[in-house]
Design a protein around this motif. Structure first.
Motif, PDB file in Angstrom:
ATOM      1  N   ARG A  40       0.817  -1.216   0.145  1.00  0.00           N
ATOM      2  CA  ARG A  40       0.008  -0.200   0.102  1.00  0.00           C
ATOM      3  C   ARG A  40       0.731   1.041   0.161  1.00  0.00           C
ATOM      4  O   ARG A  40       0.528   2.255  -0.693  1.00  0.00           O
ATOM      5  CB  ARG A  40      -0.924   0.125   1.339  1.00  0.00           C
ATOM      6  CG  ARG A  40      -2.408  -0.443   1.135  1.00  0.00           C
ATOM      7  CD  ARG A  40      -3.208   0.028   2.053  1.00  0.00           C
ATOM      8  NE  ARG A  40      -2.681  -0.333   3.462  1.00  0.00           N
ATOM      9  CZ  ARG A  40      -2.542  -1.431   4.168  1.00  0.00           C
ATOM     10  NH1 ARG A  40      -3.149  -2.505   3.427  1.00  0.00           N
ATOM     11  NH2 ARG A  40      -2.063  -1.322   5.397  1.00  0.00           N
ATOM     12  N   ASP A  41       1.764   1.250   0.645  1.00  0.00           N
ATOM     13  CA  ASP A  41       2.866   2.379   0.864  1.00  0.00           C
ATOM     14  C   ASP A  41       3.473   2.526  -0.614  1.00  0.00           C
ATOM     15  O   ASP A  41       3.295   3.718  -0.921  1.00  0.00           O
ATOM     16  CB  ASP A  41       4.171   2.327   1.760  1.00  0.00           C
ATOM     17  CG  ASP A  41       3.508   2.247   3.200  1.00  0.00           C
ATOM     18  OD1 ASP A  41       2.589   2.641   3.666  1.00  0.00           O
ATOM     19  OD2 ASP A  41       4.267   1.903   4.200  1.00  0.00           O
ATOM     20  N   ALA A  42       3.639   1.484  -1.210  1.00  0.00           N
ATOM     21  CA  ALA A  42       4.248   1.591  -2.661  1.00  0.00           C
ATOM     22  C   ALA A  42       3.289   2.158  -3.493  1.00  0.00           C
ATOM     23  O   ALA A  42       3.475   2.983  -4.258  1.00  0.00           O
ATOM     24  CB  ALA A  42       4.836   0.210  -3.104  1.00  0.00           C
ATOM     25  N   ASP A  43       1.957   1.585  -3.352  1.00  0.00           N
ATOM     26  CA  ASP A  43       0.964   2.128  -4.293  1.00  0.00           C
ATOM     27  C   ASP A  43       0.707   3.576  -3.859  1.00  0.00           C
ATOM     28  O   ASP A  43       0.814   4.439  -5.027  1.00  0.00           O
ATOM     29  CB  ASP A  43      -0.280   1.501  -4.085  1.00  0.00           C
ATOM     30  CG  ASP A  43      -0.325  -0.007  -4.382  1.00  0.00           C
ATOM     31  OD1 ASP A  43       0.708  -0.414  -5.191  1.00  0.00           O
ATOM     32  OD2 ASP A  43      -1.271  -0.783  -4.235  1.00  0.00           O
ATOM     33  N   ASP A  44       0.761   3.976  -2.918  1.00  0.00           N
ATOM     34  CA  ASP A  44       0.547   5.654  -2.515  1.00  0.00           C
ATOM     35  C   ASP A  44       1.712   6.311  -3.193  1.00  0.00           C
ATOM     36  O   ASP A  44       1.577   7.463  -3.640  1.00  0.00           O
ATOM     37  CB  ASP A  44       0.326   5.686  -0.967  1.00  0.00           C
ATOM     38  CG  ASP A  44      -0.991   5.182  -0.468  1.00  0.00           C
ATOM     39  OD1 ASP A  44      -1.811   4.593  -1.252  1.00  0.00           O
ATOM     40  OD2 ASP A  44      -0.867   4.925   0.773  1.00  0.00           O
ATOM     41  N   ALA A  45       3.120   5.710  -3.045  1.00  0.00           N
ATOM     42  CA  ALA A  45       4.113   6.730  -3.420  1.00  0.00           C
ATOM     43  C   ALA A  45       3.970   6.565  -5.019  1.00  0.00           C
ATOM     44  O   ALA A  45       4.059   7.932  -5.608  1.00  0.00           O
ATOM     45  CB  ALA A  45       5.377   5.890  -3.044  1.00  0.00           C
ATOM     46  N   ILE A  46       3.560   5.474  -5.679  1.00  0.00           N
ATOM     47  CA  ILE A  46       3.508   5.840  -7.093  1.00  0.00           C
ATOM     48  C   ILE A  46       2.364   6.762  -7.543  1.00  0.00           C
ATOM     49  O   ILE A  46       2.596   7.347  -8.386  1.00  0.00           O
ATOM     50  CB  ILE A  46       3.376   4.353  -7.413  1.00  0.00           C
ATOM     51  CG1 ILE A  46       4.428   3.271  -7.478  1.00  0.00           C
ATOM     52  CG2 ILE A  46       2.860   4.365  -9.198  1.00  0.00           C
ATOM     53  CD1 ILE A  46       4.391   2.011  -7.645  1.00  0.00           C
ATOM     54  N   ASP A  47       1.263   6.639  -6.891  1.00  0.00           N
ATOM     55  CA  ASP A  47       0.174   7.299  -7.120  1.00  0.00           C
ATOM     56  C   ASP A  47       0.427   8.952  -6.893  1.00  0.00           C
ATOM     57  O   ASP A  47      -0.219   9.724  -7.665  1.00  0.00           O
ATOM     58  CB  ASP A  47      -1.284   6.932  -6.219  1.00  0.00           C
ATOM     59  CG  ASP A  47      -1.808   5.653  -6.911  1.00  0.00           C
ATOM     60  OD1 ASP A  47      -1.521   5.122  -8.160  1.00  0.00           O
ATOM     61  OD2 ASP A  47      -2.687   5.240  -6.031  1.00  0.00           O
ATOM     62  N   GLY A  48       1.140   9.209  -5.999  1.00  0.00           N
ATOM     63  CA  GLY A  48       1.616  10.617  -5.720  1.00  0.00           C
ATOM     64  C   GLY A  48       2.325  11.080  -7.042  1.00  0.00           C
ATOM     65  O   GLY A  48       2.069  12.283  -7.304  1.00  0.00           O
TER      66      GLY A  48
END
Length: 141
Positions: A40-48
């Protein structure tokens, strides 16, 4: 939709490393909640980064996002500092995402899939009237 899975992490790093960094209760298997949080942290960083360039959520996951998500999640799981190759992969993923945000890298689209929609719009600003104009500086008002 997630950009990577536990299977992707295991494929990249091997089950031994994933057990070592994600088995917090020491039962011999990666903890699903720990892995899910890192992904989820990775997804959030990518989405940012993607959100600066594309409307989210993406209609489909471009293949190049998976290795970036794996690199970021793996780095997050190495919470006390990862080996040099993990840190390098993480930095490379972040650099590539910055390039996507700047428009230097475009997300690929497979044939038959819908292309991600680029974010459009204008940057608007409001500011107070100018204080030091040539007229005011000349003493005319």
């Amino acid at each position: 939709m997630p950009y990577a899975t536990l299977d992707d992490l295991v494929e990249r790093a091997g089950i031994a490393e994933i057990r070592q960094i994600a088995d917090r209760d020491r039962d011999g298997t990666p903890d699903p909640d720990v892995v899910a949080a890192a992904l989820r942290d990775a997804d959030d960083a990518i989405d940012g980064y993607l959100g600066a360039r594309y409307d989210l959520p993406l209609p489909s996951v471009p293949p190049q996002l998976r290795p970036w998500a794996v690199s970021i999640a793996r780095y997050v799981l190495h919470r006390n500092g990862g080996p040099e190759h993990v840190v390098r992969d993480y930095k490379d993923a972040i650099a590539a995402l910055k390039d996507v945000a700047r428009g230097l890298i475009a997300l690929p689209v497979a044939s038959g899939e819908t292309a991600p929609t680029a974010v459009t719009g204008q940057t608007m600003a409001a500011h107070p009237p100018q204080v030091f104009t040539p007229t005011k500086l000349a003493g005319w008002n």
